[in-house]
Design a protein around this motif. Structure first.
Motif, PDB file in Angstrom:
ATOM      1  N   PHE A 146      -3.209  10.709  -7.985  1.00  0.00           N
ATOM      2  CA  PHE A 146      -3.713  12.059  -8.264  1.00  0.00           C
ATOM      3  C   PHE A 146      -4.950  12.384  -7.443  1.00  0.00           C
ATOM      4  O   PHE A 146      -5.232  13.559  -7.187  1.00  0.00           O
ATOM      5  N   VAL A 147      -5.687  11.371  -7.009  1.00  0.00           N
ATOM      6  CA  VAL A 147      -6.821  11.585  -6.114  1.00  0.00           C
ATOM      7  C   VAL A 147      -6.314  11.757  -4.677  1.00  0.00           C
ATOM      8  O   VAL A 147      -6.703  12.693  -3.971  1.00  0.00           O
ATOM      9  N   ALA A 148      -5.440  10.860  -4.251  1.00  0.00           N
ATOM     10  CA  ALA A 148      -4.947  10.896  -2.872  1.00  0.00           C
ATOM     11  C   ALA A 148      -4.277  12.221  -2.541  1.00  0.00           C
ATOM     12  O   ALA A 148      -4.448  12.763  -1.442  1.00  0.00           O
ATOM     13  N   ARG A 149      -3.522  12.776  -3.481  1.00  0.00           N
ATOM     14  CA  ARG A 149      -2.812  14.041  -3.226  1.00  0.00           C
ATOM     15  C   ARG A 149      -3.767  15.178  -2.882  1.00  0.00           C
ATOM     16  O   ARG A 149      -3.395  16.107  -2.149  1.00  0.00           O
ATOM     17  N   GLU A 150      -4.979  15.122  -3.416  1.00  0.00           N
ATOM     18  CA  GLU A 150      -5.943  16.201  -3.199  1.00  0.00           C
ATOM     19  C   GLU A 150      -6.676  16.072  -1.860  1.00  0.00           C
ATOM     20  O   GLU A 150      -7.536  16.902  -1.553  1.00  0.00           O
ATOM     21  N   LEU A 151      -6.340  15.058  -1.079  1.00  0.00           N
ATOM     22  CA  LEU A 151      -7.080  14.787   0.154  1.00  0.00           C
ATOM     23  C   LEU A 151      -6.228  14.897   1.405  1.00  0.00           C
ATOM     24  O   LEU A 151      -6.749  14.750   2.514  1.00  0.00           O
ATOM     25  N   THR A 152      -4.922  15.165   1.255  1.00  0.00           N
ATOM     26  CA  THR A 152      -4.024  15.042   2.401  1.00  0.00           C
ATOM     27  C   THR A 152      -4.218  16.125   3.457  1.00  0.00           C
ATOM     28  O   THR A 152      -3.665  16.008   4.555  1.00  0.00           O
ATOM     29  N   ASP A 153      -4.997  17.169   3.145  1.00  0.00           N
ATOM     30  CA  ASP A 153      -5.314  18.157   4.171  1.00  0.00           C
ATOM     31  C   ASP A 153      -6.525  17.743   4.999  1.00  0.00           C
ATOM     32  O   ASP A 153      -6.819  18.350   6.034  1.00  0.00           O
ATOM     33  N   LEU A 154      -7.229  16.696   4.549  1.00  0.00           N
ATOM     34  CA  LEU A 154      -8.421  16.212   5.259  1.00  0.00           C
ATOM     35  C   LEU A 154      -8.181  14.882   5.958  1.00  0.00           C
ATOM     36  O   LEU A 154      -8.724  14.637   7.039  1.00  0.00           O
ATOM     37  N   ALA A 206       0.848  -1.190   0.000  1.00  0.00           N
ATOM     38  CA  ALA A 206       0.000   0.000   0.000  1.00  0.00           C
ATOM     39  C   ALA A 206       0.884   1.240   0.000  1.00  0.00           C
ATOM     40  O   ALA A 206       2.038   1.206   0.447  1.00  0.00           O
ATOM     41  N   LEU A 207       0.335   2.334  -0.513  1.00  0.00           N
ATOM     42  CA  LEU A 207       0.995   3.633  -0.483  1.00  0.00           C
ATOM     43  C   LEU A 207       0.369   4.465   0.629  1.00  0.00           C
ATOM     44  O   LEU A 207      -0.831   4.752   0.598  1.00  0.00           O
ATOM     45  N   ASP A 208       1.177   4.842   1.606  1.00  0.00           N
ATOM     46  CA  ASP A 208       0.718   5.553   2.801  1.00  0.00           C
ATOM     47  C   ASP A 208       1.193   7.003   2.710  1.00  0.00           C
ATOM     48  O   ASP A 208       2.398   7.276   2.703  1.00  0.00           O
ATOM     49  N   TYR A 209       0.245   7.941   2.661  1.00  0.00           N
ATOM     50  CA  TYR A 209       0.585   9.354   2.500  1.00  0.00           C
ATOM     51  C   TYR A 209       0.888  10.041   3.823  1.00  0.00           C
ATOM     52  O   TYR A 209       1.248  11.222   3.828  1.00  0.00           O
ATOM     53  N   GLY A 210       0.746   9.320   4.928  1.00  0.00           N
ATOM     54  CA  GLY A 210       1.233   9.798   6.213  1.00  0.00           C
ATOM     55  C   GLY A 210       0.405  10.925   6.815  1.00  0.00           C
ATOM     56  O   GLY A 210      -0.624  11.341   6.298  1.00  0.00           O
ATOM     57  N   GLY A 211       0.894  11.381   7.961  1.00  0.00           N
ATOM     58  CA  GLY A 211       0.202  12.433   8.698  1.00  0.00           C
ATOM     59  C   GLY A 211      -0.600  11.868   9.845  1.00  0.00           C
ATOM     60  O   GLY A 211      -0.736  10.656  10.019  1.00  0.00           O
ATOM     61  N   ASP A 212      -1.144  12.786  10.664  1.00  0.00           N
ATOM     62  CA  ASP A 212      -1.883  12.371  11.856  1.00  0.00           C
ATOM     63  C   ASP A 212      -3.382  12.633  11.734  1.00  0.00           C
ATOM     64  O   ASP A 212      -4.101  12.677  12.734  1.00  0.00           O
ATOM     65  N   LEU A 213      -3.860  12.819  10.511  1.00  0.00           N
ATOM     66  CA  LEU A 213      -5.290  13.001  10.276  1.00  0.00           C
ATOM     67  C   LEU A 213      -5.993  11.641  10.223  1.00  0.00           C
ATOM     68  O   LEU A 213      -5.333  10.596  10.153  1.00  0.00           O
ATOM     69  N   PRO A 214      -7.319  11.608  10.250  1.00  0.00           N
ATOM     70  CA  PRO A 214      -8.019  10.327  10.183  1.00  0.00           C
ATOM     71  C   PRO A 214      -7.631   9.552   8.922  1.00  0.00           C
ATOM     72  O   PRO A 214      -7.554  10.116   7.827  1.00  0.00           O
ATOM     73  N   PRO A 215      -7.373   8.252   9.053  1.00  0.00           N
ATOM     74  CA  PRO A 215      -6.959   7.475   7.885  1.00  0.00           C
ATOM     75  C   PRO A 215      -8.114   7.220   6.925  1.00  0.00           C
ATOM     76  O   PRO A 215      -9.270   7.066   7.328  1.00  0.00           O
TER      77      PRO A 215
END
Length: 283
Positions: free
Chosen positions: A58-66, A33-42
């Motif tokens: 390209f979809v995942a990149r647009e969601l990393t602030d949420l 799996a590709l894990d985009y990291g951070g402490d937001l809800p998975p």
């Protein structure tokens, strides 16, 4: 087993992806799996029948602030192993194993096409706690519902082209409106898909009924579908609304089945709205 390949130029794509490779095991199947990291809800992202994880970057990149996207290479695709079975039960078990072994706390699920069916099954099975689900254009074909609109022969022809060596121009003949980068990624990564996985999953589209699961998918749940999708027709959308009334349906104008590829801006904006609604304290 038939030949799968991931060429060097495909692996090099991962260097441009702002995510870390993570691994889990479901029985004997090793899952990537590709894990985009951070402490937001998975948010566990489950792609479609011939879509390795990188193709949804390209979809995942647009969601990393949420959210913290974690995109699965479903068994038999990308860098994940093949398996002995490719039914919804096996796919759901893989997803549950990923969530458990990566320690993902009450993730949301986002599934597109095949992945939407998997997300529905995981939500109904309730083996892992979830915050909610978003299903994007789930196949509504099945027993007594007619065939899946893309034939198996079309999938196998495209796979044969990829094994032979294809390029973005040839992919564009089938998917002319896609962004160029997504055409290029499909050209490089389609050969990583196992023929057995495609054949068995296509069989499942016509022999496993989405509506055996959808009415039991607990809230919060949202369903996105393309306005011009042959997979979720107007009749299918009406039945979906009737069979799970609490779940909002969102129509993506200008999109067919591949909603994020056909209409990236509006599909992503609609997805973000659905995720915000689920994550809202009032939800």
């Amino acid at each position: 087993m038939t030949r799968r390949s991931v060429q060097q130029n495909a692996l090099a794509d991962l260097a441009d992806v702002p995510a870390t490779s993570r691994w889990a095991r479901s029985g004997e199947v090793r899952l990537h799996a590709l894990d985009y990291g951070g402490d937001l809800p998975p948010l566990v992202v489950l792609p479609g029948i011939t879509s390795p994880a990188v193709t949804m970057d390209f979809v995942a990149r647009e969601l990393t602030d949420l959210v913290r996207p974690v995109v699965l290479d479903v068994r038999g695709r990308g860098l994940s192993d093949e398996g002995d079975g490719y039914g919804l039960a096996e796919y759901a078990e893989d997803t549950e194993a990923l969530i458990t072994q990566l320690g993902l706390d009450r993730p949301l699920l986002l599934g597109h096409s095949m992945g939407a069916r998997i997300a529905a099954a995981v939500a109904v099975r309730a083996k892992v706690p979830l915050r909610g689900t978003v299903l994007a254009d789930p196949p509504m074909s099945g027993p007594d519902r007619g065939p899946y609109p893309t034939t198996l022969e079309v999938f196998l022809r495209q796979l044969a082209e990829a094994r032979r060596g294809t390029d973005a121009d040839e992919v564009a003949a089938s998917w002319p409106t896609w962004p160029r980068r997504e055409q290029e990624l499909r050209a490089r990564w389609l050969s990583s898909c196992a023929e057995e996985a495609i054949v068995a999953t296509h069989h499942g589209f016509e022999h496993e009924d989405f509506f055996d699961w959808w009415p039991r998918v607990p809230g919060p749940a949202h369903l996105l579908h393309g306005a011009d999708s042959p997979v979720v027709t107007a009749e299918g959308a009406r039945e979906a609304a009737e069979r799970n009334p609490p779940a909002p349906l969102h129509t993506i104008p200008g999109a067919g089945h591949m909603i994020f590829w056909d209409a990236p801006a509006i599909a992503t904006a609609t997805l973000r709205d659905a995720l915000r609604t689920i994550l809202s304290p009032a939800a």
